[in-house]
Write an enzyme that holds these catalytic residues in place. Structure first.
Site, mmCIF file in Angstrom:
data_model
loop_
_atom_site.group_PDB
_atom_site.id
_atom_site.type_symbol
_atom_site.label_atom_id
_atom_site.label_comp_id
_atom_site.label_asym_id
_atom_site.label_seq_id
_atom_site.Cartn_x
_atom_site.Cartn_y
_atom_site.Cartn_z
ATOM 1 N N GLU A 245 -73.075 22.229 29.878
ATOM 2 C CA GLU A 245 -72.558 20.898 30.220
ATOM 3 C C GLU A 245 -72.067 20.977 31.663
ATOM 4 O OE1 GLU A 245 -68.619 18.280 29.445
ATOM 5 O OE2 GLU A 245 -69.439 19.276 27.675
ATOM 6 N N CYS A 282 -64.191 15.322 31.021
ATOM 7 C CA CYS A 282 -65.607 15.296 31.386
ATOM 8 C C CYS A 282 -66.241 13.940 31.140
ATOM 9 C CB CYS A 282 -66.373 16.380 30.629
ATOM 10 S SG CYS A 282 -66.137 16.309 28.844
#
Length: 510
Positions: A245, A282
């Site tokens: 990620e 995030c």
């Protein structure tokens, strides 16, 4: 030459708290990986595996006061936030234990021979087996949930894969404490301590991805760091899966009708989402498309009022703070960019939240300086792009890379399927792994249907790092053809001694 010391640092002051460990040498990494490799057999029994995960959750909860205090000292995220994050981590471990017990993740399929088929079908039996030792790279912004005992570790252990964690330098003391708790839990079930390795240091992270016994890797962090490790994983003599990620802008589109209907509600909600955790999530909304005109003006005013009342906050470390301040300054200097509430420095250790505005037309042109506004800026800032019509908004969205999330705020009529509501969802779907309607992307529920991933550069694969299907990353399928029943693993035998869900000669058996 002695290995460099690893220090725990207080982000509120920038001062070193204590020496925690030493950076791992190549020999240390090799020893950790080999110990993990040797522990594979101890995870073979699913009953033992599930019990270990539940015990790990119990022991983490029992140590909550000590662990949260250490996490707060190293991250400045605050005890309420960290207490909730630890509870989420324990829930996640127990959820994976339930998945292990159920056994559906093994994907058992049995086909008996069929000579009438074209071509004829032999006896075939398929299920999934663990890949081997998994390397996990901890994230800075979630010292529990995306770290030593976080989702990558929990899902890998659930799959039957030992783990070696590369600790994040922002919370080394917490990493050591959590690793110790998990090893104690393993010992209660006769599992060797090597089932969970822990190494510190940048060079250790490189050595880890290159080690021939590492079978897969999970990463949460920056585009630059993640891409370097992804390339290293692909360049190995035997390439391995790398589930990274890397970064996400998380665009939000507010329709004109939605802004006219509830400007204050949306503006206030946006302020809460973009400043949550000092903007260090995030899935923070980093680009918000808002209509020009009176309705959009009301939303921007509500956003300004709410963000303006937000107290200064401490970022995870001073390097992140310096990068945030530099990024804000570079963006603010661009033509036609305004700062109704200017983000920037508070005192020498804190930052203040704010947001920038820009005409959306500036973002429809490729190759200009304003492309910087289409890149993630980690911290409490978002960009509000004012569009004149829907086509202009869609032109901006068409220029975005992959994201973890994409959000749309609709009017009540649009949400009921009238007008452009369904079409806008179709426009957002190619952009992200999770499409959010009339809510905010911050907050990633741990649920079976969750998907936390997205097109590159949000992630490097199509899998999720949150939710039950995260276990699939650490498994590979294998089929046995014409194997005598006595030689088959119990998962694939006709009498199903383990009581597993399976597909048997085309029929689903639960």
């Amino acid at each position: 030459m002695a290995a460099a010391p690893v220090w725990s640092v207080d982000p509120r002051t920038g001062k070193q708290r204590e020496q925690v460990a030493a950076e791992a040498t190549a020999q240390d990494v090799d020893a950790a990986v080999r110990a993990a490799h040797d522990a594979r057999g101890a995870l073979a029994d699913r009953t033992v595996r599930a019990a270990f995960l539940r015990t790990a959750a119990d022991r983490l909860q029992e140590a909550a006061d000590r662990l949260v205090a250490t996490a707060d000292a190293e991250s400045a995220l605050g005890q309420p936030r960290l207490t909730g994050e630890l509870a989420r981590t324990c829930y996640q471990l127990r959820a994976f234990a339930d998945i292990v017990d159920e056994g559906a993740f093994l994907g058992v399929i049995i086909n008996h021979p069929d000579d009438t088929a074209t071509p004829p079908i032999p006896d075939l039996r398929r299920y999934k087996v663990p890949l081997g030792v998994v390397a996990v790279y901890s994230a800075s912004n979630f010292p529990f949930a995306f770290s030593v005992a976080g989702g990558d570790t929990a899902s890998a252990l659930a799959a039957g894969c030992p783990v070696v964690v590369k600790a994040h330098p922002d919370h080394p003391a917490l990493s050591e404490q959590v690793a110790a708790v998990l090893r104690e839990a393993a010992a209660e079930h006769g599992i060797p301590a090597g089932v969970l390795g822990l190494v510190h240091g940048f060079d250790a992270g490189i050595e880890l991805i290159k080690h021939p016994l590492i079978a897969a890797a999970g990463f949460t962090g920056s585009v630059r760091g993640g891409r370097a490790l992804f390339d290293a994983a692909a360049a190995r003599p035997v390439p391995i899966p790398f589930h990274g990620e890397l970064g996400s802008l998380n665009p939000v589109l507010v329709t004109e009708a939605a802004a006219a209907e509830r400007a204050e509600e949306i503006g206030t909600g946006l302020a809460g989402s973009m400043t949550l955790g000092v903007g260090q999530f995030c899935v923070k909304p980093g680009l918000v498309l808002v209509p020009a005109g009176a309705a959009g003006d009301g939303l921007v005013k509500a956003l300004a009022d709410a963000v303006g009342g937000t107290a200064p906050g401490v970022l995870l470390d001073h390097r992140i703070r310096d990068t945030f301040l530099a990024g804000v300054a570079e963006r603010t200097a661009l033509p036609d960019v305004d700062a109704p509430v200017a983000p920037g420095a508070g005192d020498e250790h804190t930052v203040t939240a704010g947001f920038l505005t820009v005409p959306a037309a500036r973002l429809t042109r490729e190759g200009g300086d304003h492309d910087l506004l289409l890149e993630e800026c980690f911290g409490p800032v978002t960009v509000v792009a004012r569009y004149t019509d829907e086509n202009e908004a869609l032109a901006v969205l068409s220029r975005l890379p992959g994201n973890l999330t994409a959000t749309v705020h609709l009017s009540s009529e649009e949400a009921a399927g009238q007008g452009r509501g369904p079409g806008l969802l179709a426009e957002l779907t190619p952009l992200a792994g999770r499409v959010v309607v009339d809510a905010w992307p911050t907050g990633v529920a741990v649920a079976p249907a969750q998907h936390h991933g997205g097109p590159y550069p949000a992630t490097t694969s199509t899998s999720t790092s949150v939710g039950g299907t995260a276990v699939e990353r650490w498994l590979r399928p294998v089929a046995y053809q014409n194997a005598p029943e006595a030689l088959l693993p119990p998962e694939l035998r006709d009498d199903n001694p383990l009581g597993l869900p399976r597909r048997f000669n085309g029929r689903l058996e639960v």
